[in-house]
Design a protein around this motif. Structure first.
Motif, short mmCIF file in Angstrom:
data_model
loop_
_atom_site.label_atom_id
_atom_site.label_comp_id
_atom_site.label_asym_id
_atom_site.label_seq_id
_atom_site.Cartn_x
_atom_site.Cartn_y
_atom_site.Cartn_z
N GLU A 129 0.85 -1.19 0.00
CA GLU A 129 0.00 0.00 0.00
C GLU A 129 0.89 1.24 0.00
O GLU A 129 1.85 1.32 0.75
N ARG A 130 0.56 2.17 -0.89
CA ARG A 130 1.27 3.47 -0.94
C ARG A 130 0.22 4.55 -0.72
O ARG A 130 -0.80 4.60 -1.40
N TYR A 131 0.49 5.42 0.24
CA TYR A 131 -0.47 6.46 0.61
C TYR A 131 0.29 7.71 1.03
O TYR A 131 1.50 7.68 1.22
N GLU A 132 -0.45 8.80 1.21
CA GLU A 132 0.17 10.06 1.60
C GLU A 132 0.51 10.05 3.09
O GLU A 132 -0.26 9.57 3.91
N ALA A 133 1.67 10.57 3.42
CA ALA A 133 2.11 10.64 4.82
C ALA A 133 1.13 11.48 5.64
O ALA A 133 0.46 12.37 5.11
N ASP A 134 1.04 11.19 6.93
CA ASP A 134 0.12 11.91 7.81
C ASP A 134 0.34 13.42 7.79
O ASP A 134 -0.60 14.19 7.92
N ASP A 135 1.59 13.84 7.63
CA ASP A 135 1.88 15.27 7.60
C ASP A 135 1.61 15.90 6.24
O ASP A 135 1.80 17.09 6.04
N GLY A 136 1.16 15.07 5.26
CA GLY A 136 0.82 15.57 3.94
C GLY A 136 2.00 15.82 3.04
O GLY A 136 1.85 16.33 1.93
N VAL A 137 3.20 15.47 3.48
CA VAL A 137 4.40 15.70 2.68
C VAL A 137 5.01 14.36 2.30
O VAL A 137 5.59 13.68 3.13
N GLY A 138 4.85 13.97 1.05
CA GLY A 138 5.45 12.74 0.58
C GLY A 138 4.56 11.52 0.72
O GLY A 138 3.45 11.59 1.23
N ALA A 139 5.09 10.41 0.25
CA ALA A 139 4.36 9.15 0.25
C ALA A 139 4.98 8.17 1.25
O ALA A 139 6.16 8.24 1.55
N VAL A 140 4.15 7.26 1.73
CA VAL A 140 4.58 6.17 2.59
C VAL A 140 4.30 4.88 1.84
O VAL A 140 3.23 4.74 1.24
N GLU A 141 5.25 3.97 1.85
CA GLU A 141 5.05 2.68 1.21
C GLU A 141 5.15 1.60 2.27
O GLU A 141 6.14 1.54 3.00
N ALA A 142 4.12 0.77 2.36
CA ALA A 142 4.10 -0.34 3.31
C ALA A 142 4.00 -1.64 2.53
O ALA A 142 3.17 -1.76 1.64
N ASN A 154 -1.66 9.25 -6.36
CA ASN A 154 -0.83 8.07 -6.64
C ASN A 154 -1.05 6.95 -5.62
O ASN A 154 -0.19 6.08 -5.47
N TYR A 155 -2.19 6.96 -4.92
CA TYR A 155 -2.50 5.91 -3.97
C TYR A 155 -2.50 4.56 -4.68
O TYR A 155 -2.93 4.44 -5.83
N GLU A 156 -2.03 3.56 -3.98
CA GLU A 156 -1.97 2.22 -4.57
C GLU A 156 -2.17 1.17 -3.49
O GLU A 156 -1.64 1.28 -2.39
N PHE A 157 -2.97 0.16 -3.81
CA PHE A 157 -3.14 -1.01 -2.94
C PHE A 157 -3.13 -2.23 -3.85
O PHE A 157 -3.85 -2.27 -4.85
N ARG A 158 -2.31 -3.23 -3.49
CA ARG A 158 -2.30 -4.45 -4.29
C ARG A 158 -1.84 -5.63 -3.45
O ARG A 158 -1.16 -5.46 -2.44
N ILE A 159 -2.25 -6.80 -3.88
CA ILE A 159 -1.82 -8.05 -3.26
C ILE A 159 -1.19 -8.87 -4.37
O ILE A 159 -1.82 -9.09 -5.42
N GLU A 160 0.05 -9.30 -4.15
CA GLU A 160 0.79 -10.07 -5.16
C GLU A 160 1.32 -11.35 -4.53
O GLU A 160 1.64 -11.38 -3.33
N PRO A 161 1.47 -12.40 -5.32
CA PRO A 161 2.04 -13.64 -4.77
C PRO A 161 3.54 -13.49 -4.50
O PRO A 161 4.23 -12.74 -5.18
N VAL A 162 4.02 -14.20 -3.47
CA VAL A 162 5.45 -14.31 -3.21
C VAL A 162 5.97 -15.36 -4.19
O VAL A 162 5.54 -16.51 -4.15
N ALA A 163 6.82 -14.97 -5.11
CA ALA A 163 7.27 -15.86 -6.18
C ALA A 163 7.83 -17.18 -5.65
O ALA A 163 7.52 -18.26 -6.15
N GLU A 164 8.64 -17.09 -4.61
CA GLU A 164 9.30 -18.28 -4.05
C GLU A 164 8.30 -19.29 -3.47
O GLU A 164 8.54 -20.47 -3.43
N ALA A 165 7.13 -18.80 -3.05
CA ALA A 165 6.10 -19.68 -2.50
C ALA A 165 5.51 -20.58 -3.58
O ALA A 165 4.92 -21.62 -3.28
N PHE A 166 5.71 -20.20 -4.83
CA PHE A 166 5.18 -20.96 -5.94
C PHE A 166 6.28 -21.56 -6.81
O PHE A 166 6.08 -21.88 -7.98
N GLY A 167 7.47 -21.68 -6.23
CA GLY A 167 8.59 -22.34 -6.91
C GLY A 167 9.30 -21.48 -7.93
O GLY A 167 10.09 -21.99 -8.73
N MET A 168 9.05 -20.17 -7.94
CA MET A 168 9.71 -19.27 -8.87
C MET A 168 10.72 -18.43 -8.11
O MET A 168 10.71 -18.39 -6.89
N SER A 169 11.60 -17.76 -8.81
CA SER A 169 12.56 -16.88 -8.14
C SER A 169 12.27 -15.44 -8.51
O SER A 169 11.74 -15.14 -9.57
#
Length: 75
Positions: A22-35, A58-73
């Motif tokens: 998740e990428r969102y605006e910082a609480d102070d309104g200056v810049g982005a936070v990425e979690a 530029n808000y973003e939320f996504r769920i992606e697979p961990v490649a290694e969990a599925f035998g990929m690198s």
């Protein structure tokens, strides 16, 4: 087979199979936070956006697979 190096951040008992990002605006309104959090199948249930109140153009939320969990690198 590639070994999964990530543990679930929520329960730490199991291997993570998803990344929650998740990428969102910082609480102070200056810049982005990425979690980015690795979660297992059980802990991913019910997960959704956490910082919608801080959404911006530029808000973003996504769920992606961990490649290694599925035998990929990860590149």
């Amino acid at each position: 087979m590639v070994e999964n190096p990530f543990s679930c951040e929520e329960c730490s008992d199991r291997d993570a199979v998803f990344w929650v990002y998740e990428r969102y605006e910082a609480d102070d309104g200056v810049g982005a936070v990425e979690a980015e959090v690795p979660l297992c199948r059980e802990c991913i249930e019910g997960v959704g956006p956490d910082k919608l109140e801080n959404a911006y153009a530029n808000y973003e939320f996504r769920i992606e697979p961990v490649a290694e969990a599925f035998g990929m690198s990860t590149l």
